[in-house]
Scaffold this motif. Sequence first.
Motif, short mmCIF file in Angstrom:
data_model
loop_
_atom_site.label_atom_id
_atom_site.label_comp_id
_atom_site.label_asym_id
_atom_site.label_seq_id
_atom_site.Cartn_x
_atom_site.Cartn_y
_atom_site.Cartn_z
N TYR A 84 9.40 77.90 34.08
CA TYR A 84 10.58 78.67 34.45
C TYR A 84 10.23 79.89 35.30
CZ TYR A 84 14.64 81.72 34.01
OH TYR A 84 15.67 82.57 34.28
N LEU A 85 9.39 80.78 34.80
CA LEU A 85 9.16 82.03 35.52
C LEU A 85 8.22 81.84 36.72
CD1 LEU A 85 8.94 84.48 32.50
CD2 LEU A 85 10.86 84.11 34.04
N PHE A 86 7.14 81.07 36.51
CA PHE A 86 6.15 80.93 37.57
C PHE A 86 6.62 79.93 38.65
CE2 PHE A 86 1.83 79.32 38.95
CZ PHE A 86 1.46 80.47 39.61
N MET A 87 7.12 78.77 38.20
CA MET A 87 7.53 77.73 39.16
C MET A 87 9.02 77.79 39.47
SD MET A 87 4.79 76.33 39.92
CE MET A 87 5.42 75.00 40.94
N ASN A 88 9.73 78.67 38.74
CA ASN A 88 11.16 78.85 38.99
C ASN A 88 11.96 77.56 38.82
OD1 ASN A 88 13.15 80.63 39.43
ND2 ASN A 88 13.09 80.52 41.67
N MET A 89 11.58 76.74 37.85
CA MET A 89 12.37 75.55 37.54
C MET A 89 13.49 75.94 36.60
SD MET A 89 9.74 72.49 36.86
CE MET A 89 8.71 71.82 38.14
N ARG A 90 14.70 75.56 36.95
CA ARG A 90 15.84 75.96 36.11
C ARG A 90 16.50 74.74 35.48
NH1 ARG A 90 16.39 79.72 40.33
NH2 ARG A 90 17.40 78.06 41.47
N PRO A 138 22.39 75.82 36.41
CA PRO A 138 22.59 76.30 37.78
C PRO A 138 22.14 77.75 37.94
CG PRO A 138 24.63 75.38 36.87
CD PRO A 138 23.61 75.27 35.82
N SER A 139 21.70 78.13 39.14
CA SER A 139 21.09 79.44 39.32
C SER A 139 22.07 80.59 39.13
CB SER A 139 20.45 79.53 40.70
OG SER A 139 21.41 79.21 41.67
N ALA A 153 20.19 83.28 29.47
CA ALA A 153 20.59 81.97 28.97
C ALA A 153 19.60 80.90 29.42
CB ALA A 153 22.00 81.63 29.46
N GLN A 154 19.08 81.04 30.64
CA GLN A 154 18.07 80.10 31.13
C GLN A 154 16.84 80.14 30.23
OE1 GLN A 154 18.34 78.39 34.15
NE2 GLN A 154 19.79 79.53 35.40
N LEU A 155 16.41 81.36 29.91
CA LEU A 155 15.25 81.57 29.05
C LEU A 155 15.49 80.94 27.69
CD1 LEU A 155 12.56 83.20 28.99
CD2 LEU A 155 13.84 85.04 27.95
N PHE A 156 16.68 81.21 27.13
CA PHE A 156 17.04 80.68 25.81
C PHE A 156 16.97 79.16 25.82
CE2 PHE A 156 20.40 79.03 23.03
CZ PHE A 156 19.99 79.55 21.82
N LEU A 157 17.54 78.55 26.87
CA LEU A 157 17.57 77.09 26.91
C LEU A 157 16.16 76.50 27.01
CD1 LEU A 157 19.62 74.84 26.76
CD2 LEU A 157 19.51 74.64 29.23
N TRP A 158 15.30 77.13 27.83
CA TRP A 158 13.92 76.65 27.90
C TRP A 158 13.23 76.75 26.54
CZ3 TRP A 158 11.43 73.45 30.69
CH2 TRP A 158 11.67 73.30 32.06
N ALA A 159 13.48 77.86 25.84
CA ALA A 159 12.88 78.02 24.50
C ALA A 159 13.35 76.91 23.58
CB ALA A 159 13.25 79.39 23.93
N VAL A 160 14.65 76.59 23.64
CA VAL A 160 15.19 75.52 22.80
C VAL A 160 14.54 74.19 23.16
CG1 VAL A 160 17.27 74.18 22.30
CG2 VAL A 160 17.38 76.65 22.30
N VAL A 161 14.36 73.94 24.47
CA VAL A 161 13.73 72.68 24.90
C VAL A 161 12.32 72.58 24.35
CG1 VAL A 161 12.83 71.45 26.91
CG2 VAL A 161 15.15 72.35 26.95
N ALA A 162 11.55 73.68 24.46
CA ALA A 162 10.17 73.66 23.97
C ALA A 162 10.14 73.41 22.46
CB ALA A 162 9.48 74.98 24.31
N LEU A 163 10.98 74.13 21.71
CA LEU A 163 11.01 73.96 20.26
C LEU A 163 11.44 72.55 19.88
CD1 LEU A 163 12.59 77.37 19.20
CD2 LEU A 163 10.32 76.59 18.59
N SER A 164 12.45 72.01 20.59
CA SER A 164 12.93 70.66 20.27
C SER A 164 11.84 69.63 20.52
CB SER A 164 14.13 70.29 21.13
OG SER A 164 15.12 71.25 21.04
N GLY A 165 11.20 69.72 21.69
CA GLY A 165 10.18 68.74 22.04
C GLY A 165 9.04 68.73 21.05
N TYR A 166 8.65 69.93 20.59
CA TYR A 166 7.55 70.03 19.64
C TYR A 166 7.95 69.46 18.28
CZ TYR A 166 3.94 72.18 16.70
OH TYR A 166 2.93 72.40 15.81
#
Lengths: 227, 305
Positions: free
Chosen positions: A77-83, A86-87, A93-106
């Motif tokens: 997200y921060l380094f590669m700017n993958m969202r 929508p931007s 909210a973007q940060l929150f969603l990435w955190a949820v994705v990481a926690l879910s996948g694990y």
Amino acid sequence: MQGLIELLQQYNVLAAFWMTIRLTLLSALGALVIGTVIAVMRVSPVPSLQRFGVAYVTLIRNTPLTLIVTFCVLGLYLFMNMRLLPSTVDPKAQLFLWAVVALSGYHATFVAEGIRSGINTVPSGQAEAARAIGLTFGQSLTQVVLPQAMRGAITPLGNTFIALTKNTTVVAAVGVAEASYLMKNMIEFSPQHLYAIFFLMALGFVILTLPVGLLFSWASTKWQVQR
Amino acid sequence: MSAREREATVLFDAPGPRGILRNRIIGIVGIVLIVALVAGLGWGLRAQLTGAKWSPFLRGDTWLAYLLPGIINTLQAAAMSVVTASLLGLALALGRMSFSRAVSWVSTVIIEFFRAVPVLMMMLFVYFMTIFAPFIADLFPGPMVQIKPLVAVVAGLTFYNSAIIAELLRSGVNSLPRGQTEAGLGIGLNIGQTRWLILLPQAITAMLPALVSQLVVIVKDSALGYIISYPELLRSSQTLASRWSNSIAAFLVAAVLFIIINYSLTRLAGYLEGRSRSRQAGRPLQLEALNMEDHLHNQEVPLTE
């Protein structure tokens, strides 16, 4: 006691725990969906999907959650700017969603293992009977095996849910404002209340996890398959 | 492995020619989807996966200055934690099984507290204690400041895992055949001696495979040291990445190293379990729940007859 009241006035402890709860519930949902798909892949008749399921569980389970979270948020997200959204959407909210994705996948790997152990509790006679009356793999799985397996998997799923609740603290590594992130800030700004702060936040987690543990153990006996 | 195959085949008949064809088609479609997903991610990261981003990992000094010290720090924290957690766990288990109601109650509360509070919080607490707490901060004079993160990581891991080990030991003692206790009492030992000389040694042997599996959890949790700047594998891989600005490649290398370490530990646990399963007494504990990262919640191991 005076210090405690002061702290509660000064910091929004409830908001931090509300963030923890939201992270937990959304990630639990995500983990349940991904985990069920992985578990079904592992028992499916398609060899390549079986192998993918095994590979996913082996790789993700052996990787630290901290690495997965920092990879997703700092790396993607921060380094590669993958969202994921929508931007125009707020970065928080973007940060929150990435955190949820990481926690879910694990945690999906633990859900998949739990469901698989649930499938193991279903006697083979059940699946054989389902096949004998002509049900296909999909039918016998969804009509006969999974409903029983899910009931047998309540205890491991409950353990995963409690572990997930506690593991949401890891996203403090990327600055999501949940309970441990607030605790870190509180101690840095009011180190004189070190002990009060820790016991306050620890108490929060005891309050969150103890009833859930009791609920799951009640549910696992209530919905136990009588054999 | 054989159990898994049987379980898989019981759900469906051996496929006929049409079934094999259909499974192949599903398999190919599934693999194409997965490959497409991975390729899409790889395409998004293409600027970060070029040869130039990987070449630092071919240099000796990358490994000597960053990755090897990182691995050593990770393993060091894990090894220290497993020793201290075993000792504290033994004490808590003895406390919980104590005949004194007060001791038993206090141990139970401590165990439940350690299990309910996230490891990261305990780590942060100890870390800040070594910085801010009046007497504890004085224990680290001069260059000793450097070991504060290590102390915090080991303490956090010790608290959580001692609770797990205590529960493992207790269920190990409870799952021994009742005849063991009866035989101990029968030859004139009192209950304390029976527990110490007969039950605990067997429970400890039985716990060994589960303890090695727990090491995987400890190694993974040691990565939380990243947050308090303990230079373990994840942190040192990112320090390296800030020098070469190859963050993504460094994450992937660190992940592979963690997977290698943990996968070997899992295999070792499996080997130990297989070896001790052939024994009569002190069978390895079947703790599915342990591998679920949390453990034993409401799962009492029943006494076997």
